[in-house]
Design a protein around this motif. Structure first.
Motif, PDB file in Angstrom:
ATOM      1  N   THR A   1       0.839  -1.196   0.000  1.00 58.81           N
ATOM      2  CA  THR A   1       0.000   0.000   0.000  1.00 58.81           C
ATOM      3  C   THR A   1       0.875   1.246   0.000  1.00 58.81           C
ATOM      4  OG1 THR A   1      -1.643  -1.225   1.288  1.00 58.81           O
ATOM      5  CG2 THR A   1      -1.890   1.169   1.194  1.00 58.81           C
ATOM      6  N   VAL A   2       1.952   1.179   0.768  1.00 61.83           N
ATOM      7  CA  VAL A   2       2.933   2.263   0.868  1.00 61.83           C
ATOM      8  C   VAL A   2       4.314   1.621   0.841  1.00 61.83           C
ATOM      9  CG1 VAL A   2       3.822   4.136   2.328  1.00 61.83           C
ATOM     10  CG2 VAL A   2       1.362   3.685   2.240  1.00 61.83           C
ATOM     11  N   GLY A   3       5.283   2.319   0.251  1.00 63.89           N
ATOM     12  CA  GLY A   3       6.657   1.844   0.266  1.00 63.89           C
ATOM     13  C   GLY A   3       7.089   1.235  -1.053  1.00 63.89           C
ATOM     14  N   GLU A   4       8.332   0.748  -1.089  1.00 62.21           N
ATOM     15  CA  GLU A   4       8.955   0.250  -2.316  1.00 62.21           C
ATOM     16  C   GLU A   4       9.430  -1.181  -2.141  1.00 62.21           C
ATOM     17  OE1 GLU A   4      10.983   4.435  -3.941  1.00 62.21           O
ATOM     18  OE2 GLU A   4      12.253   2.767  -3.294  1.00 62.21           O
ATOM     19  N   TYR A   5       9.305  -1.933  -3.221  1.00 63.46           N
ATOM     20  CA  TYR A   5       9.899  -3.265  -3.295  1.00 63.46           C
ATOM     21  C   TYR A   5      10.794  -3.297  -4.525  1.00 63.46           C
ATOM     22  CZ  TYR A   5      10.213  -8.375  -4.030  1.00 63.46           C
ATOM     23  OH  TYR A   5      10.662  -9.652  -4.231  1.00 63.46           O
ATOM     24  N   ARG A   6      12.092  -3.520  -4.300  1.00 64.08           N
ATOM     25  CA  ARG A   6      13.053  -3.652  -5.391  1.00 64.08           C
ATOM     26  C   ARG A   6      13.534  -5.096  -5.443  1.00 64.08           C
ATOM     27  NH1 ARG A   6      15.063   1.238  -7.424  1.00 64.08           N
ATOM     28  NH2 ARG A   6      14.265   3.041  -6.273  1.00 64.08           N
ATOM     29  N   LEU A   7      13.539  -5.653  -6.642  1.00 64.51           N
ATOM     30  CA  LEU A   7      13.999  -7.009  -6.878  1.00 64.51           C
ATOM     31  C   LEU A   7      15.232  -6.915  -7.767  1.00 64.51           C
ATOM     32  CD1 LEU A   7      13.318 -10.024  -6.372  1.00 64.51           C
ATOM     33  CD2 LEU A   7      12.023  -9.980  -8.499  1.00 64.51           C
ATOM     34  N   SER A   8      16.380  -7.317  -7.235  1.00 65.14           N
ATOM     35  CA  SER A   8      17.662  -7.176  -7.938  1.00 65.14           C
ATOM     36  C   SER A   8      17.863  -5.741  -8.424  1.00 65.14           C
ATOM     37  CB  SER A   8      17.749  -8.153  -9.108  1.00 65.14           C
ATOM     38  OG  SER A   8      17.674  -9.479  -8.651  1.00 65.14           O
ATOM     39  N   GLY A   9      17.460  -4.796  -7.592  1.00 65.58           N
ATOM     40  CA  GLY A   9      17.659  -3.386  -7.885  1.00 65.58           C
ATOM     41  C   GLY A   9      16.565  -2.735  -8.701  1.00 65.58           C
ATOM     42  N   GLU A  10      15.633  -3.531  -9.240  1.00 60.73           N
ATOM     43  CA  GLU A  10      14.565  -2.979 -10.077  1.00 60.73           C
ATOM     44  C   GLU A  10      13.331  -2.675  -9.228  1.00 60.73           C
ATOM     45  OE1 GLU A  10      13.639  -5.598 -13.270  1.00 60.73           O
ATOM     46  OE2 GLU A  10      15.704  -5.710 -14.001  1.00 60.73           O
ATOM     47  N   LEU A  11      12.825  -1.464  -9.366  1.00 59.19           N
ATOM     48  CA  LEU A  11      11.608  -1.082  -8.670  1.00 59.19           C
ATOM     49  C   LEU A  11      10.422  -1.810  -9.299  1.00 59.19           C
ATOM     50  CD1 LEU A  11      10.609   0.799  -6.419  1.00 59.19           C
ATOM     51  CD2 LEU A  11      10.262   2.551  -8.158  1.00 59.19           C
ATOM     52  N   THR A  12       9.683  -2.572  -8.490  1.00 57.72           N
ATOM     53  CA  THR A  12       8.615  -3.428  -9.023  1.00 57.72           C
ATOM     54  C   THR A  12       7.249  -2.749  -9.060  1.00 57.72           C
ATOM     55  OG1 THR A  12       8.091  -4.380  -6.853  1.00 57.72           O
ATOM     56  CG2 THR A  12       9.819  -5.468  -8.145  1.00 57.72           C
ATOM     57  N   GLY A  13       7.136  -1.585  -8.440  1.00 57.81           N
ATOM     58  CA  GLY A  13       5.819  -0.965  -8.322  1.00 57.81           C
ATOM     59  C   GLY A  13       5.174  -0.632  -9.650  1.00 57.81           C
ATOM     60  N   GLY A  14       5.970  -0.383 -10.681  1.00 60.16           N
ATOM     61  CA  GLY A  14       5.422  -0.023 -11.978  1.00 60.16           C
ATOM     62  C   GLY A  14       5.176  -1.187 -12.906  1.00 60.16           C
ATOM     63  N   TYR A  15       5.475  -2.408 -12.470  1.00 61.64           N
ATOM     64  CA  TYR A  15       5.246  -3.567 -13.327  1.00 61.64           C
ATOM     65  C   TYR A  15       3.761  -3.744 -13.632  1.00 61.64           C
ATOM     66  CZ  TYR A  15       9.953  -5.527 -12.325  1.00 61.64           C
ATOM     67  OH  TYR A  15      11.295  -5.756 -12.226  1.00 61.64           O
ATOM     68  N   THR A  16       3.448  -4.082 -14.870  1.00 64.18           N
ATOM     69  CA  THR A  16       2.098  -4.506 -15.204  1.00 64.18           C
ATOM     70  C   THR A  16       1.889  -5.931 -14.670  1.00 64.18           C
ATOM     71  OG1 THR A  16       2.736  -5.520 -17.304  1.00 64.18           O
ATOM     72  CG2 THR A  16       2.209  -3.153 -17.336  1.00 64.18           C
ATOM     73  N   GLU A  17       0.649  -6.408 -14.702  1.00 63.54           N
ATOM     74  CA  GLU A  17       0.391  -7.771 -14.234  1.00 63.54           C
ATOM     75  C   GLU A  17       1.140  -8.796 -15.086  1.00 63.54           C
ATOM     76  OE1 GLU A  17      -1.003  -8.742 -11.421  1.00 63.54           O
ATOM     77  OE2 GLU A  17      -1.160  -6.599 -10.993  1.00 63.54           O
ATOM     78  N   ASP A  18       1.217  -8.564 -16.388  1.00 67.29           N
ATOM     79  CA  ASP A  18       1.960  -9.484 -17.255  1.00 67.29           C
ATOM     80  C   ASP A  18       3.447  -9.476 -16.915  1.00 67.29           C
ATOM     81  OD1 ASP A  18      -0.314 -10.296 -18.563  1.00 67.29           O
ATOM     82  OD2 ASP A  18       0.017  -9.032 -20.337  1.00 67.29           O
ATOM     83  N   GLU A  19       3.999  -8.302 -16.630  1.00 67.92           N
ATOM     84  CA  GLU A  19       5.403  -8.209 -16.262  1.00 67.92           C
ATOM     85  C   GLU A  19       5.664  -8.892 -14.916  1.00 67.92           C
ATOM     86  OE1 GLU A  19       6.619  -4.039 -18.526  1.00 67.92           O
ATOM     87  OE2 GLU A  19       5.749  -3.977 -16.512  1.00 67.92           O
ATOM     88  N   ARG A  20       4.737  -8.737 -13.984  1.00 72.86           N
ATOM     89  CA  ARG A  20       4.888  -9.400 -12.688  1.00 72.86           C
ATOM     90  C   ARG A  20       4.886 -10.920 -12.860  1.00 72.86           C
ATOM     91  NH1 ARG A  20       3.650  -5.964  -8.350  1.00 72.86           N
ATOM     92  NH2 ARG A  20       2.573  -7.527  -7.121  1.00 72.86           N
ATOM     93  N   ALA A  21       3.996 -11.423 -13.711  1.00 73.96           N
ATOM     94  CA  ALA A  21       3.940 -12.867 -13.963  1.00 73.96           C
ATOM     95  C   ALA A  21       5.233 -13.363 -14.606  1.00 73.96           C
ATOM     96  CB  ALA A  21       2.736 -13.196 -14.843  1.00 73.96           C
ATOM     97  N   ALA A  22       5.780 -12.579 -15.523  1.00 69.46           N
ATOM     98  CA  ALA A  22       7.017 -12.973 -16.199  1.00 69.46           C
ATOM     99  C   ALA A  22       8.189 -13.004 -15.223  1.00 69.46           C
ATOM    100  CB  ALA A  22       7.308 -12.014 -17.357  1.00 69.46           C
TER     101      ALA A  22
END
Length: 241
Positions: free
Chosen positions: A77-98
């Motif tokens: 709801t608030v805050g950031e999640y980075r996976l291997s340095g990439e900010l995930t908040g802007g991922y589309t659902e398809d990108e999240r699945a990939a």
């Protein structure tokens, strides 16, 4: 300095630090009410490549919410999640699945194996979504099953296996796409004490081979086997000594 406790340095002349494989910054996850419920409250977590982390806490503490966020099954709801340095908040659902298909492996308490598919077919399933060429899938699945000690069970149906064997199939399915991180949600919850010890020994063997593990559990004995232990209580996180 070990891979499990320090951020590695890139072998380029600049010596730039490799970003953590997982980084949560001030993550809060709220669910609407009334009253509003904050399942996670201002969580900060860094997991380096090669870490082995357990997250322990009672039912309702926020462990499952944490796993869902780490596995890109839910969003803060608030805050950031980075996976291997990439900010995930802007991922589309398809990108999240990939990203889930290529970088993350999942092991669940209930195994989630398809009962009418063979062990080999169950392990091949994640490769449908990871882009692995069809002709390479059987060999990769067999290799993963050999890795967990089940190369002799490839043609069995899950219903013919013991609980420990089914969980080993689930582990093979999790590692077959060569993910960066394994997320395990109560992986021993349906197993007896002896089988639990076998599965945790398997985790430790795979971790020694370079995999990063995050294990969610309510079992303190399982949690204590990890190199890093984190407790969640009432949505707040603390690292244990």
């Amino acid at each position: 300095m070990t891979a499990a406790t320090a951020v590695a340095l890139e072998a380029d002349g600049a010596g730039a630090a490799v970003p953590p494989v997982i980084e949560l910054r001030d993550v809060t996850r709220s669910f609407p009410g009334p009253p509003e419920v904050q399942a996670l409250k201002g969580i900060n977590l860094t997991v380096s490549d090669g870490d082995y982390v357990s997250i322990v806490g009672p039912s309702g503490s926020g462990k499952s919410t944490m796993l869902n966020i780490l596995g890109l099954l839910d969003r803060p709801t608030v805050g950031e999640y980075r996976l291997s340095g990439e900010l995930t908040g802007g991922y589309t659902e398809d990108e999240r699945a990939a990203v889930r298909a290529r970088r993350l492996g999942f092991v669940f308490q209930a195994f989630h194996l398809m009962p009418r598919r063979t062990v080999l077919e169950n392990v091949m399933l994640p490769m449908l979504y990871s882009g692995m060429p069809r002709d390479e899938r059987p060999a990769r699945a067999r290799e993963a099953l050999e890795r967990v000690g089940l190369g002799h069970r490839v043609d069995f149906l899950p219903g013919l296996l013991s609980g420990g064997e089914r969980q080993r199939v689930a582990v093979a399915r999790a590692v077959v796409t060569q993910p960066r991180v394994i997320l395990a949600d109560e992986p021993t919850g349906n197993l007896d004490q002896a089988t639990t010890a076998d599965i945790m020994a398997l985790f430790e063997e795979l971790h020694a081979g370079g995999l990063t593990f995050v294990v969610i559990t309510h079992d303190q004995h399982v949690a204590d086997r990890a190199a890093r232990r984190i407790r969640i209580a009432d949505g707040r996180m603390s690292e244990l000594p």
